[in-house]
Enzyme design. Sequence first.
Site, PDB file in Angstrom:
ATOM      1  CE1 TYR A  64      -0.358  38.638  47.609  1.00  0.00           C
ATOM      2  CE2 TYR A  64      -1.849  39.115  49.104  1.00  0.00           C
ATOM      3  CZ  TYR A  64      -1.684  38.731  47.938  1.00  0.00           C
ATOM      4  OH  TYR A  64      -2.512  38.017  47.117  1.00  0.00           O
ATOM      5  CG  PHE A 213      -5.303  40.397  38.814  1.00  0.00           C
ATOM      6  CD1 PHE A 213      -4.634  41.118  39.918  1.00  0.00           C
ATOM      7  CD2 PHE A 213      -4.334  39.789  38.073  1.00  0.00           C
ATOM      8  CE1 PHE A 213      -3.122  41.052  40.339  1.00  0.00           C
ATOM      9  CE2 PHE A 213      -2.947  39.726  38.284  1.00  0.00           C
ATOM     10  CZ  PHE A 213      -2.364  40.248  39.596  1.00  0.00           C
ATOM     11  N   PRO A 214      -9.826  41.511  39.974  1.00  0.00           N
ATOM     12  CG  PRO A 214     -11.140  42.163  41.867  1.00  0.00           C
ATOM     13  CD  PRO A 214      -9.762  41.463  41.606  1.00  0.00           C
ATOM     14  CG  LEU A 215     -11.465  46.444  40.691  1.00  0.00           C
ATOM     15  CD1 LEU A 215     -10.968  47.460  41.627  1.00  0.00           C
ATOM     16  CD2 LEU A 215     -12.757  46.827  39.765  1.00  0.00           C
ATOM     17  N   GLY A 216      -8.632  44.203  37.112  1.00  0.00           N
ATOM     18  CA  GLY A 216      -7.664  44.278  36.195  1.00  0.00           C
ATOM     19  C   GLY A 216      -6.379  44.143  36.666  1.00  0.00           C
ATOM     20  N   GLY A 217      -6.324  44.169  38.221  1.00  0.00           N
ATOM     21  CA  GLY A 217      -4.908  44.038  38.862  1.00  0.00           C
ATOM     22  C   GLY A 217      -4.102  45.378  38.612  1.00  0.00           C
ATOM     23  CG  LEU A 221     -11.026  45.259  34.288  1.00  0.00           C
ATOM     24  CD1 LEU A 221     -12.254  44.989  34.852  1.00  0.00           C
ATOM     25  CD2 LEU A 221     -10.506  44.124  33.080  1.00  0.00           C
TER      26      LEU A 221
HETATM   27  N1  LIG Z   1      -3.954  34.249  44.399  1.00  0.00           N
HETATM   28  C1  LIG Z   1      -3.253  35.067  43.596  1.00  0.00           C
HETATM   29  O1  LIG Z   1      -2.303  34.355  42.856  1.00  0.00           O
HETATM   30  C2  LIG Z   1      -3.673  36.390  43.632  1.00  0.00           C
HETATM   31  C3  LIG Z   1      -2.845  37.146  42.495  1.00  0.00           C
HETATM   32  C4  LIG Z   1      -2.880  38.432  42.730  1.00  0.00           C
HETATM   33  C5  LIG Z   1      -3.883  39.069  43.596  1.00  0.00           C
HETATM   34  N2  LIG Z   1      -4.687  38.284  44.631  1.00  0.00           N
HETATM   35  C6  LIG Z   1      -5.436  38.794  45.430  1.00  0.00           C
HETATM   36  O2  LIG Z   1      -6.676  39.585  44.709  1.00  0.00           O
HETATM   37  C7  LIG Z   1      -6.745  40.584  45.387  1.00  0.00           C
HETATM   38  C8  LIG Z   1      -7.307  41.762  44.171  1.00  0.00           C
HETATM   39  O3  LIG Z   1      -6.354  41.913  43.511  1.00  0.00           O
HETATM   40  P1  LIG Z   1      -5.490  43.114  43.120  1.00  0.00           P
HETATM   41  O4  LIG Z   1      -5.585  43.958  44.217  1.00  0.00           O
HETATM   42  O5  LIG Z   1      -4.138  42.912  42.655  1.00  0.00           O
HETATM   43  O6  LIG Z   1      -6.107  43.759  41.828  1.00  0.00           O
HETATM   44  P2  LIG Z   1      -7.632  44.654  41.741  1.00  0.00           P
HETATM   45  O7  LIG Z   1      -8.527  44.447  42.768  1.00  0.00           O
HETATM   46  O8  LIG Z   1      -8.117  44.218  40.522  1.00  0.00           O
HETATM   47  O9  LIG Z   1      -7.275  46.243  41.274  1.00  0.00           O
HETATM   48  C9  LIG Z   1      -6.521  46.859  42.292  1.00  0.00           C
HETATM   49  C10 LIG Z   1      -5.878  48.214  41.558  1.00  0.00           C
HETATM   50  O10 LIG Z   1      -7.305  48.830  41.342  1.00  0.00           O
HETATM   51  C11 LIG Z   1      -7.151  50.164  41.853  1.00  0.00           C
HETATM   52  N3  LIG Z   1      -8.499  50.582  42.427  1.00  0.00           N
HETATM   53  C12 LIG Z   1      -9.359  49.873  43.197  1.00  0.00           C
HETATM   54  N4  LIG Z   1     -10.440  50.354  43.409  1.00  0.00           N
HETATM   55  C13 LIG Z   1     -10.324  51.537  42.443  1.00  0.00           C
HETATM   56  C14 LIG Z   1     -11.374  52.723  42.342  1.00  0.00           C
HETATM   57  N5  LIG Z   1     -12.504  52.770  42.887  1.00  0.00           N
HETATM   58  N6  LIG Z   1     -10.922  53.615  41.453  1.00  0.00           N
HETATM   59  C15 LIG Z   1      -9.723  53.594  41.109  1.00  0.00           C
HETATM   60  N7  LIG Z   1      -8.775  52.807  41.050  1.00  0.00           N
HETATM   61  C16 LIG Z   1      -9.215  51.617  42.037  1.00  0.00           C
HETATM   62  C17 LIG Z   1      -6.255  50.109  42.965  1.00  0.00           C
HETATM   63  O11 LIG Z   1      -5.416  51.266  43.327  1.00  0.00           O
HETATM   64  P3  LIG Z   1      -5.675  52.189  44.676  1.00  0.00           P
HETATM   65  O12 LIG Z   1      -4.814  51.387  45.646  1.00  0.00           O
HETATM   66  O13 LIG Z   1      -5.032  53.414  44.293  1.00  0.00           O
HETATM   67  O14 LIG Z   1      -7.099  52.004  44.984  1.00  0.00           O
HETATM   68  C18 LIG Z   1      -5.283  48.883  42.548  1.00  0.00           C
HETATM   69  O15 LIG Z   1      -4.283  49.410  41.887  1.00  0.00           O
HETATM   70  C19 LIG Z   1      -5.409  41.186  46.026  1.00  0.00           C
HETATM   71  O16 LIG Z   1      -5.457  42.077  47.003  1.00  0.00           O
HETATM   72  C20 LIG Z   1      -4.970  39.777  46.618  1.00  0.00           C
HETATM   73  O17 LIG Z   1      -5.528  39.579  47.824  1.00  0.00           O
HETATM   74  C21 LIG Z   1      -4.444  37.058  44.461  1.00  0.00           C
END
Ligand SMILES: NC(=O)c1ccc[n+]([C@@H]2O[C@H](COP(=O)([O-])OP(=O)(O)OC[C@H]3O[C@@H](n4cnc5c(N)ncnc54)[C@H](OP(=O)(O)O)[C@@H]3O)[C@@H](O)[C@H]2O)c1
Length: 288
Positions: A64, A213-217, A221
Amino acid sequence: MSSTSLPGGTWTLGDLTVTRFGYGAMQLAGPGVMGPPADPDGALAVLREAVALGVTHIDTSDAYGPHVTNGLIRAALHPYPEALHIVTKVGATRDPQGGWPPARQPAELRRAVHENLTNLGLDVLDLVNLRLGDAQGPRPGSLAEAFGTLAELRQEGLIRHLGVSNATAEQVVEAQQIAPVVCVQNLYNLAYRQDDALIDALAEQGVAYVPFFPLGGFSPLQSAALSAVAARLDATPMSVALAWLLRRSPNILLIPGTSSVAHLRENVVGAGLALSDEDLAELDKIGR
Ligand SMILES: NC(=O)c1ccc[n+]([C@@H]2O[C@H](COP(=O)([O-])OP(=O)(O)OC[C@H]3O[C@@H](n4cnc5c(N)ncnc54)[C@H](OP(=O)(O)O)[C@@H]3O)[C@@H](O)[C@H]2O)c1
């Protein structure tokens, strides 16, 4: 620490107790997960707020930025509270175009583990996930050489626990034959439920499942059924999605990502949303 006021309570990864509500640090890097954040102080504030709220599980990777989020974690939180556990992953690197090419040769994995130790300011990494597959998802194939290298690093005392990420069910089984696996981190959420059977199998074994991507990444979602349940509960779709994951199975740990303190607080409250059986039945139809 064995108790928490955070929704979902705690889970034990090997001998490490973590809050089921964790934090994913990927969103703290710059656009496209490359370079520094536009607001470095804001990023440090998010990390400090996570810990202040009681989160004891932070997910990261030296990919990252690269090396950006680990530097932020160290700057914000080192020396780390005893209860805090940082989970990192190795097995992918970054190219100048922002791609995520694999880096799973033994020498690459050894270097990545040492870089994580240096960048996080640690002598031992609590948990290292081997990231498999590619940006399109898991790919079949043996992980023996790569996971065997991490098992050696664990024997050498540089890693406490191991997990796999972006893995097929067969690869999870293969890894378990090499060394104990305490978690699997794969793509999963309310709308994308490829791993339903794997989650249930891991729950029976006491192995954590950590959906990324619990929130759709990168694409939030979206579903009419999700919006309908959220409207009925006077909640946001994000809250419903997180609360649903905590209800889906006791071995699911949350690592929602955000670069905003306000969103982080919203997510903590939202994950505690009570869902009725009727809500669950409606939500269950989305990803099936
Ligand atoms: N193992 C792998 O290959 C892999 C791949 C991807 C990710 N990951 C891990 O999984 C974690 C979670 O995935 P992710 O962060 O990509 O996706 P996510 O948690 O599904 O979604 C993050 C997105 O949601 C938005 N968000 C979060 N809370 C919100 C809220 N209350 N209201 C409105 N928007 C909101 C964030 O924007 P804002 O910043 O504006 O809040 C960001 O754009 C990552 O941080 C990483 O550590 C692992």
